[in-house]
Motif scaffolding. Structure first.
Motif, PDB file in Angstrom:
ATOM      1  N   GLY A 111       4.543 -43.268  20.901  1.00  0.00           N
ATOM      2  CA  GLY A 111       4.252 -44.091  19.734  1.00  0.00           C
ATOM      3  C   GLY A 111       4.008 -43.261  18.488  1.00  0.00           C
ATOM      4  N   ALA A 112       3.292 -42.156  18.659  1.00  0.00           N
ATOM      5  CA  ALA A 112       3.030 -41.261  17.525  1.00  0.00           C
ATOM      6  C   ALA A 112       4.329 -40.644  17.011  1.00  0.00           C
ATOM      7  N   LEU A 113       5.198 -40.231  17.937  1.00  0.00           N
ATOM      8  CA  LEU A 113       6.491 -39.664  17.533  1.00  0.00           C
ATOM      9  C   LEU A 113       7.335 -40.698  16.790  1.00  0.00           C
ATOM     10  N   TYR A 114       7.275 -41.934  17.251  1.00  0.00           N
ATOM     11  CA  TYR A 114       8.032 -43.025  16.642  1.00  0.00           C
ATOM     12  C   TYR A 114       7.613 -43.209  15.186  1.00  0.00           C
ATOM     13  N   ALA A 115       6.301 -43.281  14.968  1.00  0.00           N
ATOM     14  CA  ALA A 115       5.796 -43.483  13.607  1.00  0.00           C
ATOM     15  C   ALA A 115       6.078 -42.272  12.724  1.00  0.00           C
ATOM     16  N   ASN A 119       8.473 -41.613   9.108  1.00  0.00           N
ATOM     17  CA  ASN A 119       7.777 -41.073   7.935  1.00  0.00           C
ATOM     18  C   ASN A 119       6.574 -41.907   7.514  1.00  0.00           C
ATOM     19  N   HIS A 120       5.884 -42.487   8.477  1.00  0.00           N
ATOM     20  CA  HIS A 120       4.662 -43.222   8.188  1.00  0.00           C
ATOM     21  C   HIS A 120       3.501 -42.254   8.015  1.00  0.00           C
ATOM     22  N   PRO A 121       2.453 -42.650   7.276  1.00  0.00           N
ATOM     23  CA  PRO A 121       1.285 -41.773   7.097  1.00  0.00           C
ATOM     24  C   PRO A 121       0.501 -41.624   8.397  1.00  0.00           C
ATOM     25  N   LEU A 122      -0.475 -40.702   8.367  1.00  0.00           N
ATOM     26  CA  LEU A 122      -1.257 -40.395   9.570  1.00  0.00           C
ATOM     27  C   LEU A 122      -1.953 -41.630  10.126  1.00  0.00           C
ATOM     28  N   SER A 123      -2.453 -42.486   9.238  1.00  0.00           N
ATOM     29  CA  SER A 123      -3.147 -43.688   9.712  1.00  0.00           C
ATOM     30  C   SER A 123      -2.219 -44.564  10.555  1.00  0.00           C
ATOM     31  N   ALA A 124      -0.960 -44.689  10.125  1.00  0.00           N
ATOM     32  CA  ALA A 124       0.008 -45.492  10.876  1.00  0.00           C
ATOM     33  C   ALA A 124       0.395 -44.802  12.180  1.00  0.00           C
ATOM     34  N   VAL A 158      -9.627 -43.324  22.690  1.00  0.00           N
ATOM     35  CA  VAL A 158      -9.890 -42.055  21.989  1.00  0.00           C
ATOM     36  C   VAL A 158      -8.810 -41.032  22.314  1.00  0.00           C
ATOM     37  N   TRP A 159      -8.339 -41.048  23.555  1.00  0.00           N
ATOM     38  CA  TRP A 159      -7.322 -40.062  23.950  1.00  0.00           C
ATOM     39  C   TRP A 159      -5.998 -40.353  23.267  1.00  0.00           C
ATOM     40  N   ALA A 160      -5.692 -41.611  23.001  1.00  0.00           N
ATOM     41  CA  ALA A 160      -4.487 -41.955  22.244  1.00  0.00           C
ATOM     42  C   ALA A 160      -4.616 -41.470  20.799  1.00  0.00           C
ATOM     43  N   VAL A 161      -5.807 -41.613  20.230  1.00  0.00           N
ATOM     44  CA  VAL A 161      -6.056 -41.121  18.871  1.00  0.00           C
ATOM     45  C   VAL A 161      -5.880 -39.614  18.824  1.00  0.00           C
ATOM     46  N   MET A 162      -6.370 -38.914  19.858  1.00  0.00           N
ATOM     47  CA  MET A 162      -6.228 -37.459  19.899  1.00  0.00           C
ATOM     48  C   MET A 162      -4.755 -37.055  19.926  1.00  0.00           C
ATOM     49  N   ALA A 163      -3.959 -37.762  20.728  1.00  0.00           N
ATOM     50  CA  ALA A 163      -2.525 -37.473  20.781  1.00  0.00           C
ATOM     51  C   ALA A 163      -1.888 -37.668  19.403  1.00  0.00           C
ATOM     52  N   ILE A 167       0.021 -34.808  16.859  1.00  0.00           N
ATOM     53  CA  ILE A 167       1.396 -34.981  16.389  1.00  0.00           C
ATOM     54  C   ILE A 167       1.438 -35.217  14.881  1.00  0.00           C
ATOM     55  N   GLY A 168       0.565 -36.076  14.387  1.00  0.00           N
ATOM     56  CA  GLY A 168       0.553 -36.383  12.960  1.00  0.00           C
ATOM     57  C   GLY A 168       0.191 -35.204  12.084  1.00  0.00           C
ATOM     58  N   LEU A 169      -0.627 -34.276  12.608  1.00  0.00           N
ATOM     59  CA  LEU A 169      -1.024 -33.083  11.852  1.00  0.00           C
ATOM     60  C   LEU A 169      -0.128 -31.882  12.158  1.00  0.00           C
ATOM     61  N   ASN A 170       0.976 -32.151  12.843  1.00  0.00           N
ATOM     62  CA  ASN A 170       1.978 -31.117  13.150  1.00  0.00           C
ATOM     63  C   ASN A 170       1.417 -29.968  13.983  1.00  0.00           C
ATOM     64  N   ILE A 171       0.495 -30.271  14.869  1.00  0.00           N
ATOM     65  CA  ILE A 171      -0.026 -29.263  15.794  1.00  0.00           C
ATOM     66  C   ILE A 171       0.898 -29.156  17.002  1.00  0.00           C
ATOM     67  N   ALA A 172       1.333 -30.306  17.515  1.00  0.00           N
ATOM     68  CA  ALA A 172       2.313 -30.334  18.599  1.00  0.00           C
ATOM     69  C   ALA A 172       3.675 -30.617  17.988  1.00  0.00           C
ATOM     70  N   THR A 173       4.505 -29.585  17.885  1.00  0.00           N
ATOM     71  CA  THR A 173       5.770 -29.729  17.153  1.00  0.00           C
ATOM     72  C   THR A 173       6.996 -29.376  17.995  1.00  0.00           C
ATOM     73  N   THR A 174       6.808 -28.961  19.227  1.00  0.00           N
ATOM     74  CA  THR A 174       7.934 -28.592  20.088  1.00  0.00           C
ATOM     75  C   THR A 174       7.876 -29.413  21.375  1.00  0.00           C
TER      76      THR A 174
END
Length: 212
Positions: A111-115, A119-124, A158-163, A167-174
């Motif tokens: 879901g995070a990758l989809y958003a 190009n949705h913002p971090l909140s989305a 909370v674990w979904a928010v962490m994921a 992704i939204g902060l570009n920490i997991a990029t590969t």
């Protein structure tokens, strides 16, 4: 979305679909639903989160019907669980929670990758991760007349928010980092169950013997 991320997307979709389809089917059997109820609850659990996410972030609901391969995967998974010997399913609490954790992690990341791809913002991105990871389980629990896990003081969403944050902060990029994130989220979810981690909550229920 590049080829590598496309493959990762497919893998996450397959993992999440299998995990949540099994989770829904097991709960349906625990509630003594008939075979039709088992299939319905399994399908709803596997696809409910994605459907809710699509509605809220502007993807046509009809996109759900283009996923025939995942429907076949879900149906096969449900059938195998339904045919499993009872003595292998008696440990439902352990295996059911594990498959639920895997589904939560896989779909939250998806879901995070989809958003992010849209190009949705971090909140989305956070909303998409939570809805995709928790939506199917939420609908499953409501249909099974259970208190939804996502609304407990138990740590779940909370674990979904962490994921989403990774992704939204570009920490997991590969792709590799996404798989590591998947394993990490599953591990944290299982640790929160094993060690009974809880979020703060307040109860308005009066203690017995203190009612006026």
């Amino acid at each position: 979305m590049g080829v590598e991320f496309g493959v990762t997307w497919e893998v996450l979709s397959i993992i999440g679909t299998i995990a949540f389809a099994i989770s829904g089917a097991i709960i349906a059997m625990e509630e003594e639903y008939d075979i039709l109820g088992v299939y319905i609850l399994g399908i709803v659990t596997a696809f409910g989160g994605g459907a809710i996410r699509n509605v809220l972030i502007g993807v046509p609901v009809s996109a759900l019907w283009d996923q025939s391969m995942y429907f076949h995967i879900a149906l096969i998974s449900i059938t195998l669980v339904f045919l499993f010997p009872n003595h292998l399913l008696k440990h439902w609490r352990k295996w059911g929670n594990l498959t639920d954790a895997i589904g939560l992690a896989a779909f939250a990341i998806q879901g995070a990758l989809y958003a992010t791809e849209m190009n949705h913002p971090l909140s989305a991105v956070i909303v998409a991760a939570v809805l995709t990871g928790c939506g199917g389980g939420l609908v499953r629990d409501l249909l099974a007349r259970r208190k939804p896990l996502v609304l407990h003081d138990e740590i779940y969403a909370v674990w979904a928010v962490m994921a989403a944050l990774f992704i939204g902060l570009n920490i997991a990029t590969t792709p590799i980092s996404l798989y590591v994130l998947l394993v990490g989220i599953v591990g944290l979810r299982m640790c929160s169950l094993f060690y009974k981690w809880r979020l703060p909550f307040r109860s308005l229920r009066q203690e017995r013997g203190t009612e006026m």
